[in-house]
Design an enzyme around this catalytic site. Structure first.
Site, PDB file in Angstrom:
ATOM      1  CE  LYS A   1      -3.007   0.530   3.547  1.00 13.35           C
ATOM      2  NZ  LYS A   1      -3.218   1.762   4.320  1.00 13.35           N
TER       3      LYS A   1
ATOM      4  NE  ARG B   1      -5.648   8.151  11.187  1.00  7.04           N
ATOM      5  CZ  ARG B   1      -4.902   7.368  10.418  1.00  7.04           C
ATOM      6  NH1 ARG B   1      -5.428   6.838   9.312  1.00  7.04           N
ATOM      7  NH2 ARG B   1      -3.662   7.101  10.742  1.00  7.04           N
TER       8      ARG B   1
ATOM      9  CG  ASP C   1       0.772   0.109   9.566  1.00  7.00           C
ATOM     10  OD1 ASP C   1       0.431   0.940  10.425  1.00  7.00           O
ATOM     11  OD2 ASP C   1       1.084   0.423   8.400  1.00  7.00           O
TER      12      ASP C   1
HETATM   13  C1  S3P Z   1       2.637   4.901   6.407  1.00  6.78           C
HETATM   14  C2  S3P Z   1       3.191   5.295   7.602  1.00  6.78           C
HETATM   15  C3  S3P Z   1       2.670   4.864   8.918  1.00  6.78           C
HETATM   16  C4  S3P Z   1       1.748   3.653   8.780  1.00  6.78           C
HETATM   17  C5  S3P Z   1       0.765   3.831   7.664  1.00  6.78           C
HETATM   18  C6  S3P Z   1       1.491   3.986   6.330  1.00  6.78           C
HETATM   19  C7  S3P Z   1       3.226   5.389   5.142  1.00  6.78           C
HETATM   20  O1  S3P Z   1       1.930   5.924   9.483  1.00  6.78           O
HETATM   21  O2  S3P Z   1       1.076   3.429   9.986  1.00  6.78           O
HETATM   22  O3  S3P Z   1      -0.104   2.718   7.582  1.00  6.78           O
HETATM   23  O4  S3P Z   1       2.894   4.871   4.062  1.00  6.78           O
HETATM   24  O5  S3P Z   1       4.063   6.316   5.204  1.00  6.78           O
HETATM   25  P1  S3P Z   1       2.607   7.064  10.405  1.00  6.78           P
HETATM   26  O6  S3P Z   1       3.462   7.914   9.560  1.00  6.78           O
HETATM   27  O7  S3P Z   1       1.445   7.820  10.997  1.00  6.78           O
HETATM   28  O8  S3P Z   1       3.386   6.305  11.453  1.00  6.78           O
END
Ligand code: S3P
Length: 431
Positions: free
Chosen positions: A22, A123, A313
Site C-alpha cells: 500500500k 485523525r 501496522d
Molecule cells: C505509512 C506510515 C505509517 C503507517 C501507515 C502507512 C506510510 O503511518 O502506519 O499505515 O505509508 O508512510 P505514520 O506515519 O502515521 O506512522
C-alpha cells in the site's frame, strides 16, 4: 454492515501471494504524477486507499490508464503541471494519501481542500501541517483535523526534527522540500519506513542520508521509471501469524517486500520462538523475499520500544500471536496506535476481552496473558481493516465461532482477503 463469521478448526498452509504494498503504491502514483514521462506500475494495490490517491491525481489533471487491475500507467505532468481540482479531494480512509498530499500540494500554485471518511476526518493532521507552516505554507485544519484547507504558496527549505516517528510526516516534508527554495532536512527520532527516499532516488532525485537525517535540495525534477510493487509485508503479516498458529504443512508467502524498516514483526515473532525463514529474491529498489512459515510454539516477550515503529501496522495481529504465546507479552511505547484508523489499543483490548483473553490496557501499550486460546464471541473491528483481519486469524485457535463486525474497510488494503484466507484453509465466511 458486512461482517465475517470465522469458524474454528482451520489451517493456514500452501503457497500464497498477497496483494501489492500500500505505501509503495501510493508513492508510485504521486511521484509518477509529478515526473517527466510515463511511469509504468506493476503489482499495484487496487485497494480503496490507493484508488483514493489515484482519483485525486486524476482530479488534478494527471492522465492515468489501468490496462489491468494491478497495472497502472501514469502520464506524468511534471512538478509544475498539476491543476486545481474542481472540488475537495476525497482521500477516503487513507491517512497516507492525505498527509503526503499536504506536502505535495502546499507549494503548488493553486488551492486544495482535503477531506475523507468519518475515520480520517477524526485523525490528527497538525503533525504534518506544523512543519509545512514552518516552511511558509498556508494550511488550515479544523481543531487539528480535516478538512485540510491549503492555499498554495512558495516554500523555503527547513531543518526539521520530527517529534514523533512518522513516515507520513517525514514524507510530507520531503515532498514539500522537493519543491521548496534551498535545502530541506528532516531528522527522525527513530527509523521509519523509507519508501519515499528510495523511490525519489529511483526517479533520479538526489537525496542524502546522514544518520537519522534525510536532506533534499529543492528544484529537482523527477524522471519516470518503471515501478514493480512487491507484495505488502503488512498484508503478509496476517498469514505469518496464521502460519505460526496453524500451518499443518509449511506456508510460503511469495515476493514480499522485506525492507528492514518494515519487518519488525518478523523479529518479534522470531523472539517468541516462531520458525519463519526468508528466502531473498532480489534487492533492486526495494528488497524482496519469499517467506516460509512453520507452525511453532510461542512464548511471551517484552517488546523493545525501538521495534515499535518498525512494526507499527502489525500490532493488531501481533496481539493475536501474543494471546497464543505461553506467559505474558508486554508492549509499551506504542501510543501512536491510538491515532490509526481507530484506537487500535482499545479496539484490540476490547476484542481480546470479548474472546476471554486476559489483558491490561496501558496508556501507551497493552499487556496480554497468553496461552489459553480464544472463546467464541463477537468483536467489533470499529471499521478498521487490520483489526478485522487480525480477529479472523484468531479463529485458528478459537473454541467457537468469532463474529467480526464492520469489516467493509478490509477492501482499503487487502481486496480478496476472504478468498485468499479460504484457499489457505481458514474457515471464514462473509455475512
Ligand atoms: C505509512 C506510515 C505509517 C503507517 C501507515 C502507512 C506510510 O503511518 O502506519 O499505515 O505509508 O508512510 P505514520 O506515519 O502515521 O506512522
Amino acid at each position: 454492515m458486512p461482517k465475517y463469521l470465522a469458524g474454528p478448526g482451520g489451517v493456514a498452509q500452501g503457497e500464497l501471494t498477497v496483494p501489492g504494498d500500500k505505501s509503495i503504491s501510493h508513492r508510485s502514483l504521486m511521484l509518477g504524477g509529478i515526473a517527466e514521462g510515463v511511469t509504468d506500475i506493476t503489482g499495484f494495490l487496487a485497494g480503496e486507499d490507493c484508488l483514493s490517491t489515484l482519483r485525486a491525481l486524476q482530479a488534478m489533471g494527471v492522465r492515468i490508464e489501468r490496462p489491468q487491475e494491478h497495472h497502472v500507467i501514469v502520464h506524468g505532468v511534471g512538478v509544475h503541471g498539476l491543476k486545481a481540482a474542481s472540488k475537495p479531494l476525497d482521500m477516503g480512509n487513507a491517512g497516507t494519501a492525505m498527509r503526503l498530499s499536504m506536502g505535495l500540494l502546499a507549494p503548488q500554485g493553486f488551492n486544495s481542500t482535503l477531506v475523507g471518511d468519518e475515520s480520517l476526518m477524526s485523525r490528527p493532521m497538525e503533525r504534518a501541517a506544523t512543519p509545512l507552516r514552518l516552511m511558509g505554507a498556508n494550511i488550515a485544519t479544523q481543531n487539528g483535523r480535516p478538512p485540510v484547507e491549503i492555499r498554495g504558496t512558495p516554500l523555503q527549505g527547513i531543518d526539521y526534527k520530527l517529534p514523533v516517528a512518522s513516515a507520513q510526516v517525514k514524507s510530507a516534508v520531503l515532498l514539500a522540500g522537493l519543491q521548496a527554495k534551498g535545502r530541506t532536512s528532516v531528522t527522525e527520532p527513530a527509523p521509519t519506513r523509507d519508501h519515499t527516499e528510495r523511490m525519489l532516488r529511483a526517479f533520479g532525485v538526489e537525496i542524502s542520508q546522514h544518520g537519522a537525517t534525510a536532506s533534499i535540495e529543492g528544484g529537482q525534477i523527477l524522471r519516470a521509471t518503471p515501478i514493480q510493487v512487491p507484495a505488502d509485508f503488512s498484508s503478509a503479516a496476517f498469514f505469518m501469524v496464521a502460519g505460526v498458529l496453524a500451518a499443518e504443512k509449511p506456508l510460503l508467502l511469495r515476493n514480499v517486500g522485506v525492507n528492514p524498516t518494515r519487518t519488525g514483526l518478523l523479529t518479534l515473532l522470531q523472539q517468541m520462538g516462531a520458525d519463519i525463514r526468508l528466502h531473498p529474491r532480489g534487492d533492486a529498489k526495494e528488497p524482496i523475499a519469499d517467506i516460509e512459515i512453520r507452525k511453532s510454539r510461542l512464548r511471551g516477550i517484552t517488546v523493545s520500544e525501538d521495534l515499535v515503529p518498525l512494526s507499527i501496522d502489525e500490532f493488531p495481529v501481533f496481539f493475536i500471536a501474543a494471546a497464543c504465546a505461553e506467559g505474558e507479552t508486554r508492549v509499551t511505547g506504542a501510543e501512536e496506535l491510538r491515532v490509526k484508523e481507530t484506537d487500535r489499543l482499545a479496539a484490540m483490548a476490547d476484542g481480546l476481552t470479548a474472546l476471554g483473553v486476559e489483558n491490561k490496557l496501558q496508556p501507551d501499550g497493552l499487556w496480554i496473558r497468553g496461552g489459553s486460546g480464544f472463546q467464541g464471541g463477537t468483536v467489533d473491528s470499529r471499521g478498521d481493516h487490520r483489526i478485522a483481519m487480525s480477529f479472523a486469524v484468531a479463529s485458528l485457535r478459537a473454541k467457537g465461532e468469532i463474529e467480526i463486525l464492520d469489516v467493509a474497510n478490509v477492501a482499503t488494503s487487502f481486496p480478496g482477503f476472504v478468498e485468499l484466507s479460504r484457499s489457505a484453509g481458514l474457515h471464514i465466511q462473509t455475512g
